[in-house]
Design a protein around this motif. Structure first.
Motif, PDB file in Angstrom:
ATOM      1  N   ALA A 238      21.254  67.076  20.367  1.00 56.27           N
ATOM      2  CA  ALA A 238      21.660  67.694  21.390  1.00 56.27           C
ATOM      3  C   ALA A 238      22.491  66.873  22.291  1.00 56.27           C
ATOM      4  CB  ALA A 238      20.637  68.027  22.450  1.00 56.27           C
ATOM      5  N   PHE A 239      22.180  65.594  22.226  1.00 55.13           N
ATOM      6  CA  PHE A 239      23.057  64.858  23.116  1.00 55.13           C
ATOM      7  C   PHE A 239      24.494  64.678  22.297  1.00 55.13           C
ATOM      8  CE2 PHE A 239      24.405  60.219  22.967  1.00 55.13           C
ATOM      9  CZ  PHE A 239      25.166  60.199  24.175  1.00 55.13           C
ATOM     10  N   ILE A 240      24.510  64.429  21.147  1.00 54.19           N
ATOM     11  CA  ILE A 240      25.711  64.398  20.463  1.00 54.19           C
ATOM     12  C   ILE A 240      26.498  65.498  20.643  1.00 54.19           C
ATOM     13  CG2 ILE A 240      26.934  63.895  18.163  1.00 54.19           C
ATOM     14  CD1 ILE A 240      24.346  62.106  17.264  1.00 54.19           C
ATOM     15  N   ASP A 241      26.112  66.699  20.593  1.00 55.31           N
ATOM     16  CA  ASP A 241      26.633  68.031  20.793  1.00 55.31           C
ATOM     17  C   ASP A 241      27.408  67.754  22.030  1.00 55.31           C
ATOM     18  OD1 ASP A 241      26.018  68.784  18.117  1.00 55.31           O
ATOM     19  OD2 ASP A 241      24.386  70.166  18.765  1.00 55.31           O
ATOM     20  N   TRP A 242      26.597  67.589  23.081  1.00 49.38           N
ATOM     21  CA  TRP A 242      26.990  67.569  24.498  1.00 49.38           C
ATOM     22  C   TRP A 242      28.174  66.440  24.695  1.00 49.38           C
ATOM     23  CZ3 TRP A 242      27.008  63.361  27.736  1.00 49.38           C
ATOM     24  CH2 TRP A 242      27.294  63.359  29.201  1.00 49.38           C
ATOM     25  N   LEU A 243      27.936  65.128  23.879  1.00 54.49           N
ATOM     26  CA  LEU A 243      28.861  64.154  23.975  1.00 54.49           C
ATOM     27  C   LEU A 243      30.294  64.680  23.525  1.00 54.49           C
ATOM     28  CD1 LEU A 243      29.754  61.130  24.470  1.00 54.49           C
ATOM     29  CD2 LEU A 243      28.911  60.621  21.878  1.00 54.49           C
TER      30      LEU A 243
ATOM     31  N   ASP B  43      39.365  64.587  27.168  1.00 59.81           N
ATOM     32  CA  ASP B  43      40.466  64.174  26.284  1.00 59.81           C
ATOM     33  C   ASP B  43      40.380  62.819  26.051  1.00 59.81           C
ATOM     34  OD1 ASP B  43      42.760  64.529  24.716  1.00 59.81           O
ATOM     35  OD2 ASP B  43      44.055  64.206  26.379  1.00 59.81           O
ATOM     36  N   ILE B  44      39.150  62.163  25.655  1.00 57.08           N
ATOM     37  CA  ILE B  44      38.820  60.850  25.285  1.00 57.08           C
ATOM     38  C   ILE B  44      39.604  60.550  24.122  1.00 57.08           C
ATOM     39  CG2 ILE B  44      36.847  59.403  24.892  1.00 57.08           C
ATOM     40  CD1 ILE B  44      36.740  60.652  27.647  1.00 57.08           C
TER      41      ILE B  44
ATOM     42  N   ASP C 191      33.180  63.448  12.947  1.00 57.82           N
ATOM     43  CA  ASP C 191      33.210  64.487  14.330  1.00 57.82           C
ATOM     44  C   ASP C 191      34.487  63.770  15.203  1.00 57.82           C
ATOM     45  OD1 ASP C 191      31.673  66.364  13.324  1.00 57.82           O
ATOM     46  OD2 ASP C 191      30.017  65.730  14.551  1.00 57.82           O
ATOM     47  N   MET C 192      34.317  62.496  15.259  1.00 56.09           N
ATOM     48  CA  MET C 192      34.969  61.586  15.972  1.00 56.09           C
ATOM     49  C   MET C 192      36.587  61.422  15.496  1.00 56.09           C
ATOM     50  SD  MET C 192      33.837  60.520  18.904  1.00 56.09           S
ATOM     51  CE  MET C 192      32.206  60.551  19.770  1.00 56.09           C
ATOM     52  N   LYS C 193      36.515  61.559  14.184  1.00 53.50           N
ATOM     53  CA  LYS C 193      37.767  61.518  13.226  1.00 53.50           C
ATOM     54  C   LYS C 193      38.611  62.703  13.383  1.00 53.50           C
ATOM     55  CE  LYS C 193      40.891  60.388  10.128  1.00 53.50           C
ATOM     56  NZ  LYS C 193      42.227  59.269  10.547  1.00 53.50           N
ATOM     57  N   ALA C 194      37.614  63.962  13.443  1.00 56.83           N
ATOM     58  CA  ALA C 194      38.333  65.140  13.805  1.00 56.83           C
ATOM     59  C   ALA C 194      38.995  65.500  14.728  1.00 56.83           C
ATOM     60  CB  ALA C 194      37.341  66.169  13.372  1.00 56.83           C
ATOM     61  N   ARG C 195      38.563  64.862  15.981  1.00 55.11           N
ATOM     62  CA  ARG C 195      39.088  64.919  17.162  1.00 55.11           C
ATOM     63  C   ARG C 195      40.303  63.671  17.523  1.00 55.11           C
ATOM     64  NH1 ARG C 195      34.298  67.052  17.055  1.00 55.11           N
ATOM     65  NH2 ARG C 195      33.763  68.785  18.498  1.00 55.11           N
TER      66      ARG C 195
ATOM     67  N   ASP D 186      38.838  55.690  11.148  1.00 53.26           N
ATOM     68  CA  ASP D 186      39.088  55.133  12.626  1.00 53.26           C
ATOM     69  C   ASP D 186      37.799  54.569  13.239  1.00 53.26           C
ATOM     70  OD1 ASP D 186      41.854  55.361  12.290  1.00 53.26           O
ATOM     71  OD2 ASP D 186      41.864  57.521  12.926  1.00 53.26           O
ATOM     72  N   THR D 187      36.815  54.273  12.513  1.00 56.99           N
ATOM     73  CA  THR D 187      35.556  53.569  13.091  1.00 56.99           C
ATOM     74  C   THR D 187      35.708  52.181  12.838  1.00 56.99           C
ATOM     75  OG1 THR D 187      34.408  55.757  13.086  1.00 56.99           O
ATOM     76  CG2 THR D 187      33.162  53.792  13.195  1.00 56.99           C
ATOM     77  N   GLN D 188      35.377  51.240  13.653  1.00 54.97           N
ATOM     78  CA  GLN D 188      35.348  49.962  13.558  1.00 54.97           C
ATOM     79  C   GLN D 188      33.878  49.416  13.812  1.00 54.97           C
ATOM     80  OE1 GLN D 188      38.030  48.588  12.114  1.00 54.97           O
ATOM     81  NE2 GLN D 188      39.097  50.401  12.378  1.00 54.97           N
ATOM     82  N   VAL D 189      33.481  48.624  13.075  1.00 57.43           N
ATOM     83  CA  VAL D 189      32.190  48.252  13.172  1.00 57.43           C
ATOM     84  C   VAL D 189      31.800  46.746  13.351  1.00 57.43           C
ATOM     85  CG1 VAL D 189      29.525  48.221  12.388  1.00 57.43           C
ATOM     86  CG2 VAL D 189      31.023  50.212  11.797  1.00 57.43           C
TER      87      VAL D 189
END
Length: 392
Positions: free
Chosen positions: A26-31, A39-40, A69-73, A101-104
């Motif tokens: 639920a938190f991730i969906d909200w995020l 527009d983060i 999901d972040m990549k899609a955005r 586009d995720t750096q760890v």
């Protein structure tokens, strides 16, 4: 650009035998909805993305789905390891995730300082900020111990090495900044206990070697420092730019009663300041929200509570009365239950406390997760405490 700072998700956590899977989903969906709405451009997770070094499969699935999901955005994701995270597990997919586009940043690397300086791009494809991605620092990652050193020498040596590591990463970012037409903000990260930070029950005592807490003087003059580890959102500098975002869900009952938040930074509103600026330690860590809102580049966003929880304290009679009050479980959605902790304060030993409370909540959508007993004597002020109150 807009950057979101969060930390301490603890995916895969089991809370007194209860899974947090639905809450995290639920938190991730909200995020994700917030990322769309605001527009983060980038999200920074400042450590403890997972709760254990071997998280359950569903937690790993959530992690990888988050990346997609972040990549899609077109939203960049920066994840630094915390003390709960496994370096080897994060490294498993690190190279692959970089193509999404995720750096760890899983571990401090003295031989590759370059890997800790990450450019964040705006929508025009230009560098709009640098992230000095510093994960949880283990002593062996930043120094070699010498035989014959006293405990104090070890502490001072470790403190200096941590400071040097931060300085090296920061100076490299400053050097890269000079190559740009216009300097951009430099954002630091850390997963540690800074002096003055107020912890909660669910936060493990975190020692970097023998250091319990680090002074703010360790950190360079970042434009913003995204901290993790302490689950209560708080600033550690007067200007509010060095801060803990706090965990997105309550990870212990003593975290109830304060809003859970995350932070949104608008780098376009950052005012250029001298590199040698001083950041004094904040006196009141729990500053008034109205005061915080005056800091224009920083916006605190309250996170909804996805799992109703409550903690009651008092005598058995007082607790029973509260449980029987009309509206105690008001607002629960269909199918929801409230997780309850009860602390009974009494000098006499009551052998059937749990049974009596269970009888009271039998017909209510409540799950009793913990019952504790506390002596009434513990609540009475001692002469020493009275003296302290008089002097304060």
């Amino acid at each position: 650009m807009k950057i979101l700072h969060t930390s301490d998700w603890h995916l895969g956590q089991h809370f007194m035998g209860k899974s947090r899977r639905d809450e995290h989903r639920a938190f991730i969906d909200w995020l994700l909805a917030l990322v769309d709405k605001e527009d983060i451009d980038a999200v920074i997770v400042a450590g403890d993305i997972f709760d254990t070094s071997s998280p359950p499969s569903y937690a790993r699935e959530m992690y990888h789905q988050l990346v997609l999901d972040m990549k899609a955005r077109a939203c960049q994701l920066v994840i630094v390891a915390g003390n709960h995270d496994s370096v080897s597990m994060l490294n498993e997919s690190k190279s692959l995730l970089s193509y999404l586009d995720t750096q760890v940043s899983s571990q401090a690397n003295l031989d590759d300082i370059e890997s800790h300086v990450i450019p964040l791009m705006n929508k025009q494809g230009e560098i709009a900020a640098w992230v000095c991605a510093v994960p949880y620092l283990r002593p062996k990652d930043v120094m070699k111990s010498l035989s014959g050193q006293s405990e104090q020498d070890k502490k001072m040596g470790l403190l200096q090495h941590i400071s040097d590591f931060y300085q090296q990463v920061y100076l490299l970012a400053c050097g890269k900044n000079k190559t740009l037409k216009k300097p951009v903000p430099i954002i630091g990260t850390g997963h540690l206990t800074a002096m003055g930070g107020q912890v909660s029950e669910s936060v493990r005592d975190l020692y970097v070697g023998t250091l319990e807490a680090l002074p703010t003087s360790v950190f360079p003059a970042f434009d913003y420092l995204a901290l993790g580890h302490i689950h209560r959102a708080q600033a550690i500098t007067k200007d509010g730019r060095f801060r803990y975002s706090g965990s997105p869900i309550p990870l212990s009952f003593d975290e109830l009663g304060r809003d859970k938040t995350l932070v949104i930074l608008d780098t376009d509103l950052f005012v250029e300041e001298p590199e040698e600026k001083e950041l004094p330690v904040m006196g009141d860590l729990f500053a008034n929200e109205s005061e915080e809102s005056k800091i224009e580049p920083i916006q605190l966003v309250n996170i909804p509570m996805f799992q109703p929880m409550a903690s009651l304290k008092g005598s058995l009679k007082e607790v029973t009365k509260q449980l029987n009050e009309q509206g105690f479980v008001k607002g629960l959605e269909s199918g929801q239950t409230l997780w309850l902790e009860v602390t009974i304060i009494a000098d006499d030993y009551l052998s059937d406390v749990q049974k009596r409370i269970m009888e009271v909540i039998d017909d209510k959508p409540i799950e009793l997760l913990r019952v504790m007993r506390k002596s009434a004597l513990e609540k009475r002020p001692t002469l020493l405490n009275l003296a302290k109150l008089c002097l304060s």
